[in-house]
Design a protein around this motif. Structure first.
Motif, mmCIF file in Angstrom:
data_model
loop_
_atom_site.group_PDB
_atom_site.id
_atom_site.type_symbol
_atom_site.label_atom_id
_atom_site.label_comp_id
_atom_site.label_asym_id
_atom_site.label_seq_id
_atom_site.Cartn_x
_atom_site.Cartn_y
_atom_site.Cartn_z
ATOM 1 N N TRP A 1 -6.144 7.409 5.139
ATOM 2 C CA TRP A 1 -7.230 6.791 5.632
ATOM 3 C C TRP A 1 -7.214 5.976 4.244
ATOM 4 N N LYS A 2 -6.224 5.689 3.222
ATOM 5 C CA LYS A 2 -6.683 4.709 1.953
ATOM 6 C C LYS A 2 -5.782 3.739 2.012
ATOM 7 N N LYS A 3 -4.829 4.000 3.094
ATOM 8 C CA LYS A 3 -3.535 2.553 3.552
ATOM 9 C C LYS A 3 -4.982 2.134 4.544
ATOM 10 N N ARG B 1 -7.927 2.439 4.978
ATOM 11 C CA ARG B 1 -9.457 1.681 3.725
ATOM 12 C C ARG B 1 -8.881 -0.187 3.658
ATOM 13 N N GLN B 2 -7.532 0.008 2.272
ATOM 14 C CA GLN B 2 -6.710 -1.096 1.974
ATOM 15 C C GLN B 2 -6.555 -1.935 2.885
ATOM 16 N N GLU B 3 -5.839 -1.467 4.102
ATOM 17 C CA GLU B 3 -5.554 -2.885 4.980
ATOM 18 C C GLU B 3 -6.969 -3.203 6.076
ATOM 19 N N GLN C 1 -9.527 -4.123 4.128
ATOM 20 C CA GLN C 1 -9.998 -4.790 3.590
ATOM 21 C C GLN C 1 -8.925 -6.584 3.551
ATOM 22 N N PHE D 1 0.658 -0.720 -0.321
ATOM 23 C CA PHE D 1 0.114 -0.492 0.143
ATOM 24 C C PHE D 1 0.678 1.647 -0.511
ATOM 25 N N ASN D 2 0.932 2.378 -1.382
ATOM 26 C CA ASN D 2 1.806 3.215 -1.279
ATOM 27 C C ASN D 2 1.268 4.290 -1.172
ATOM 28 N N VAL D 3 0.413 4.150 -0.215
ATOM 29 C CA VAL D 3 -0.226 5.585 -0.060
ATOM 30 C C VAL D 3 -0.481 5.423 1.623
#
Ligand SMILES: [Zn+2]
Length: 213
Positions: free
Chosen positions: A94-96, A98-100, A102, A89-91
């Motif tokens: 909240w983006k990171k 959210r991806q984590e 999931q 996750f390069n960001v």
């Protein structure tokens, strides 16, 4: 003892088709099956080339996870039926998060490597094609090796150091036609001219659906 190869849930592809989208779901059964058959020394499709993966999994189950995709992806105008990625996750923010989240919701952990397989391909593929695809993706998890070819282990963990490896052979048919085969292609031809190590019999024993069909 019959062992059925894993198939995606039946309603999964239908739902994606109805929504006209690609859906993804975790595939813990696929991982279990791959570990048992390819990565375990008494597995039907056992390949010692992947021992370095098995060694890590023995210590850390979160190293690898599998997912189904409802249909193929298209990349550079080619159909992608399987993919092995190093989960990154390069960001931040909240983006990171959210991806984590999931990954944790799916698997209960954030895997180091994620193998995604096209479920619609799996439905129409024969056992040999399916097994070859899974093995192809496993080979992308490569281990760093010293000059003698022995795996290099991390000083910190004592476990093999991995990276996302490329294909052994990558060349255009036209280039080989016009300019001849390089040493990697020659090696491939040599291997291709020998009978495969894994016979159809082994695969059918492993997958069982040969018996059914
Ligand atoms: Zn590949």
């Amino acid at each position: 003892m019959e062992q059925i190869r894993p198939f995606p849930p039946t309603d999964f592809i239908d739902q994606a088709e109805q929504e006209e989208t690609i859906r993804l779901i975790p595939a813990p059964d696929l991982k279990q099956w791959a570990v048992k058959n390819y990565l375990t020394s008494d597995g039907q499709l056992y390949n010692p080339d992947h021992d370095h993966i098995a060694e890590i999994l023995d210590n850390d189950e979160t190293f690898l996870a599998f997912a189904w995709a409802s249909s193929a992806a298209v990349s550079k105008k080619r159909m992608v039926l399987g993919q092995c990625e190093k989960v990154m996750f390069n960001v931040g923010g909240w983006k990171k998060a959210r991806q984590e989240q999931q990954m944790r919701d799916w698997f209960g952990y954030i895997p180091v490597y994620l193998i995604t397989i096209d479920a619609s391909f799996c439905e129409r593929a024969n056992d040999r094609e399916f097994c070859a695809l899974i093995e192809h993706e496993l080979y992308h998890i490569a281990v760093e090796r010293d000059e003698d070819g022995d795996p290099i282990c991390s000083n910190m963990t004592g476990l093999p150091k991995h990276y996302l490896g490329g294909h052994d052979v990558e060349e255009f048919v036209g280039v080989v036609k016009r300019w001849g085969a390089n040493k990697d292609i020659k090696r491939l031809v040599e291997v291709a001219n020998n009978p495969p190590f894994v016979s159809d019999l082994d695969i059918s024993k492993c997958c069982g659906n040969c018996v059914i069909n």
